[in-house]
Design a protein around this motif. Structure first.
Motif, PDB file in Angstrom:
ATOM      1  N   ARG A   1      -4.153  -0.890   8.432  1.00  0.00           N
ATOM      2  CA  ARG A   1      -3.321  -1.844   7.713  1.00  0.00           C
ATOM      3  C   ARG A   1      -4.104  -2.511   6.595  1.00  0.00           C
ATOM      4  NH1 ARG A   1      -3.730  -7.166  11.096  1.00  0.00           N
ATOM      5  NH2 ARG A   1      -5.265  -6.578  12.644  1.00  0.00           N
ATOM      6  N   VAL A   2      -3.353  -2.949   5.584  1.00  0.00           N
ATOM      7  CA  VAL A   2      -3.928  -3.630   4.422  1.00  0.00           C
ATOM      8  C   VAL A   2      -3.205  -4.957   4.260  1.00  0.00           C
ATOM      9  CG1 VAL A   2      -4.406  -3.541   1.959  1.00  0.00           C
ATOM     10  CG2 VAL A   2      -4.429  -1.432   3.302  1.00  0.00           C
ATOM     11  N   SER A   3      -3.968  -6.033   4.105  1.00  0.00           N
ATOM     12  CA  SER A   3      -3.394  -7.366   3.954  1.00  0.00           C
ATOM     13  C   SER A   3      -3.861  -7.952   2.626  1.00  0.00           C
ATOM     14  CB  SER A   3      -3.843  -8.257   5.111  1.00  0.00           C
ATOM     15  OG  SER A   3      -3.356  -9.572   4.952  1.00  0.00           O
ATOM     16  N   CYS A   4      -2.898  -8.200   1.725  1.00  0.00           N
ATOM     17  CA  CYS A   4      -3.221  -8.727   0.399  1.00  0.00           C
ATOM     18  C   CYS A   4      -2.772 -10.189   0.286  1.00  0.00           C
ATOM     19  CB  CYS A   4      -2.542  -7.899  -0.688  1.00  0.00           C
ATOM     20  SG  CYS A   4      -3.130  -6.185  -0.777  1.00  0.00           S
TER      21      CYS A   4
ATOM     22  N   LEU B   1      -8.542   3.570   2.889  1.00  0.00           N
ATOM     23  CA  LEU B   1      -8.004   2.217   2.783  1.00  0.00           C
ATOM     24  C   LEU B   1      -8.810   1.346   1.823  1.00  0.00           C
ATOM     25  CD1 LEU B   1      -6.718   1.222   6.334  1.00  0.00           C
ATOM     26  CD2 LEU B   1      -5.491   2.137   4.385  1.00  0.00           C
TER      27      LEU B   1
ATOM     28  N   TYR C   1     -12.883  -5.265   2.376  1.00  0.00           N
ATOM     29  CA  TYR C   1     -11.931  -5.831   1.426  1.00  0.00           C
ATOM     30  C   TYR C   1     -12.328  -5.479   0.001  1.00  0.00           C
ATOM     31  CZ  TYR C   1     -15.497  -9.510   0.827  1.00  0.00           C
ATOM     32  OH  TYR C   1     -16.678 -10.196   0.583  1.00  0.00           O
TER      33      TYR C   1
ATOM     34  N   CYS D   1      -7.519  -7.902  -1.176  1.00  0.00           N
ATOM     35  CA  CYS D   1      -6.825  -7.058  -0.211  1.00  0.00           C
ATOM     36  C   CYS D   1      -7.846  -6.618   0.838  1.00  0.00           C
ATOM     37  CB  CYS D   1      -6.209  -5.830  -0.892  1.00  0.00           C
ATOM     38  SG  CYS D   1      -4.784  -6.215  -1.939  1.00  0.00           S
TER      39      CYS D   1
ATOM     40  N   GLU E   1      -7.495   2.254  -1.489  1.00  0.00           N
ATOM     41  CA  GLU E   1      -6.176   1.659  -1.687  1.00  0.00           C
ATOM     42  C   GLU E   1      -6.291   0.172  -1.997  1.00  0.00           C
ATOM     43  OE1 GLU E   1      -2.101   1.677  -2.106  1.00  0.00           O
ATOM     44  OE2 GLU E   1      -3.440   3.383  -1.824  1.00  0.00           O
ATOM     45  N   ALA E   2      -7.201  -0.530  -1.322  1.00  0.00           N
ATOM     46  CA  ALA E   2      -7.404  -1.954  -1.569  1.00  0.00           C
ATOM     47  C   ALA E   2      -7.880  -2.200  -2.990  1.00  0.00           C
ATOM     48  CB  ALA E   2      -8.399  -2.520  -0.560  1.00  0.00           C
TER      49      ALA E   2
ATOM     50  N   ALA F   1       0.825  -1.196   0.000  1.00  0.00           N
ATOM     51  CA  ALA F   1       0.000   0.000   0.000  1.00  0.00           C
ATOM     52  C   ALA F   1       0.866   1.255   0.000  1.00  0.00           C
ATOM     53  CB  ALA F   1      -0.915   0.008   1.221  1.00  0.00           C
TER      54      ALA F   1
ATOM     55  N   TYR G   1      -8.695  -4.814   4.687  1.00  0.00           N
ATOM     56  CA  TYR G   1      -8.149  -3.709   5.472  1.00  0.00           C
ATOM     57  C   TYR G   1      -8.864  -3.578   6.808  1.00  0.00           C
ATOM     58  CZ  TYR G   1     -12.316  -1.028   4.177  1.00  0.00           C
ATOM     59  OH  TYR G   1     -13.617  -0.602   4.019  1.00  0.00           O
TER      60      TYR G   1
ATOM     61  N   SER H   1     -17.374  -2.789   2.631  1.00  0.00           N
ATOM     62  CA  SER H   1     -16.936  -1.779   3.589  1.00  0.00           C
ATOM     63  C   SER H   1     -17.889  -1.780   4.767  1.00  0.00           C
ATOM     64  CB  SER H   1     -16.908  -0.387   2.935  1.00  0.00           C
ATOM     65  OG  SER H   1     -16.513   0.600   3.861  1.00  0.00           O
TER      66      SER H   1
END
Length: 462
Positions: A95-98, A166, A146, A154, A169-170, A20, A156, A135
């Motif tokens: 935080r973002v987790s992909c 976020l 996500y 991704c 961004e995802a 990100a 978040y 969301s």
């Protein structure tokens, strides 16, 4: 043409994290099923340092799903690919987790349950241009959700007000193929951490951790491997033993650091005289150096500069070009306040003790402890040998743990740096005292950066 082909090949081999924008720290794992060795070390080390236990950081891998990379079934159960990559980006707003999806329907169903269980408000998936988004505002504040496109997802978790940014961004991250990160191709590992100007690759086994990294902002001079070093054949002993080859351009910085310490301990010493002497000394150095830190003996409060300087019993050695010229360059030391002329050098009385400056053949020795200085000088070899790296070091973890344990609580309460040392002692001290050895090396790389490698070894048997 050839450099272009080399660059293209390097980029093709480089990991490509879905990182990100504006991330303060990024953790990238190219293949989740390759973490077994690293996890084995962390499991064993975590028995003595709870912060390293995998159970302490597994929750950070995903904003709302509970997964364990060492147990593929936990990823498959929530629709994720246990052999795929994972990238976690830590930002100020969350935080973002992909990760890669194995079964989109299973993932969406499990995500809905997890978001609801985490306090997320009711939501409805939306799909636009092939990207499905979710969301959800948390009842306790913040947001989670996500973005899913094909096999890429991704997720978040955002702080208050950070949800829209976020989510955007995802969507951006799943919408395009990630670009290779050339920085990661320069270090080895099964997991990579980038923060600021530092990149570290991690790998391990049940008895060893290997950290391979580069850093752009280390307060160190540039290094340069030389053809031979007079210290290459010496046996490592004590708390820290390091052989160093400083590049010519870095010699003023290396000497200036020692000069600043002496000046702080001897405020009555004329600054210009100390500076002039340091400059003359610098011109006579070859760049080959030795750092021998024997042990730690804290006497008094470490808040005082002199207490810190004399707490670590050490001797620094530097090879000189011309012994006679070096003796002449050092002669002004004899006129400094508190100076005493010795048979082989000088002793400068300062706050907290004496700084010893001695010459033995073509070696300049500066020490803060008579016994360590004498032992170091006696061990200096006559023959030179090849030093494979510009810097190598051996650290005794047990002596390090013993040294860290000497930081007092009263010092901790009044000094941030000492508080950090106390925290390291509290968290890692028990592990250090049970470790076998820590070794490593360092060298300079283009652009003013440094490359480093560390090997932390535990005993073969538990």
């Amino acid at each position: 043409m050839v450099p272009s082909l080399v660059l293209a090949a390097a980029l093709a081999a480089a990991p490509a994290p879905r990182a990100a924008a504006s991330a303060q720290t990024v953790v990238h794992v190219p293949k989740l099923d390759a973490l077994a060795g690293l996890t084995a070390f962390l499991e064993r080390a975590g028995a003595h340092a709870p912060l390293l236990r995998p159970t302490a950081w597994r929750a950070e891998l995903h904003p709302f799903l509970t997964i364990d990379p060492t147990k593929p079934e936990t990823l498959s159960a929530v629709g994720l690919d246990p052999t795929g990559p994972a990238t976690v980006s830590l930002r100020a707003d969350g935080r973002v987790s992909c990760m890669r999806v194995a079964d989109a329907q299973v993932f969406q169903a499990q995500a809905a349950e997890a978001i609801s269980a985490a306090g997320g408000e009711a939501f409805k998936p939306a799909t636009s241009k092939g990207v499905t988004t979710v969301s959800s505002e948390r009842s306790a504040g913040g947001a989670m959700g996500y973005a899913l496109k094909g096999k890429e997802v991704c997720a978040y978790g955002a702080t208050e007000g950070g949800g829209p940014a976020l989510l955007k961004e995802a969507v951006k991250l799943v919408g395009k193929t990630p670009a290779p990160d050339a920085r990661l191709s320069k270090v080895a590992g099964v997991a990579f951490i980038t923060t600021g100007g530092t990149v570290v690759g991690l790998d391990g086994t049940a008895s060893a951790l290997k950290a391979d990294g580069t850093a752009t902002k280390l307060p160190l001079p540039p290094f340069q491997t030389q053809a031979a070093s007079p210290y290459a054949s010496m046996k490592p002993e004590g708390l820290l033993f390091s052989r160093v080859a400083v590049a010519p351009a870095g010699l003023p910085q290396a000497v200036a650091s020692l000069r600043a310490n002496i000046q702080a301990l001897c405020p009555a010493c004329p600054k210009e005289q100390v500076r002039t002497t340091a400059d003359a000394v610098t011109k006579q150095l070859t760049g080959n150096m030795l750092v021998n830190m024997s042990n730690v003996q804290v006497r008094g409060s470490l808040k005082a500069p002199e207490a810190r300087f004399f707490a670590v019993k050490q001797a620094l050695v530097a090879e000189v070009k011309d012994a006679a010229a070096m003796k002449q360059a050092l002669a002004p030391l004899g006129t400094l306040p508190g100076a005493k002329v010795l048979e082989d050098g000088w002793a400068l009385t300062v706050k907290g003790g004496s700084v010893l400056v001695k010459l033995k053949g073509k070696h300049l020795v500066v020490g803060n402890d008579e016994a360590v200085t004498r032992t170091t000088m006696a061990a200096l070899p006559e023959a030179q040998a090849k030093l494979e790296r510009a810097v190598d070091f051996t650290l005794d973890p047990k002596l390090l743990a013993r040294g860290l344990s000497q930081v007092s609580l009263t010092d901790v309460l009044s000094d941030e740096q000492l508080a950090a040392m106390f925290a390291v002692s509290s968290e890692l001290g028990p592990l250090l005292s049970r470790s076998e050895r820590i070794t490593g090396w360092m060298e300079s790389v283009p652009g003013g950066a440094h490359r480093f490698f560390l090997d932390w070894t535990l005993p073969a048997s538990r």
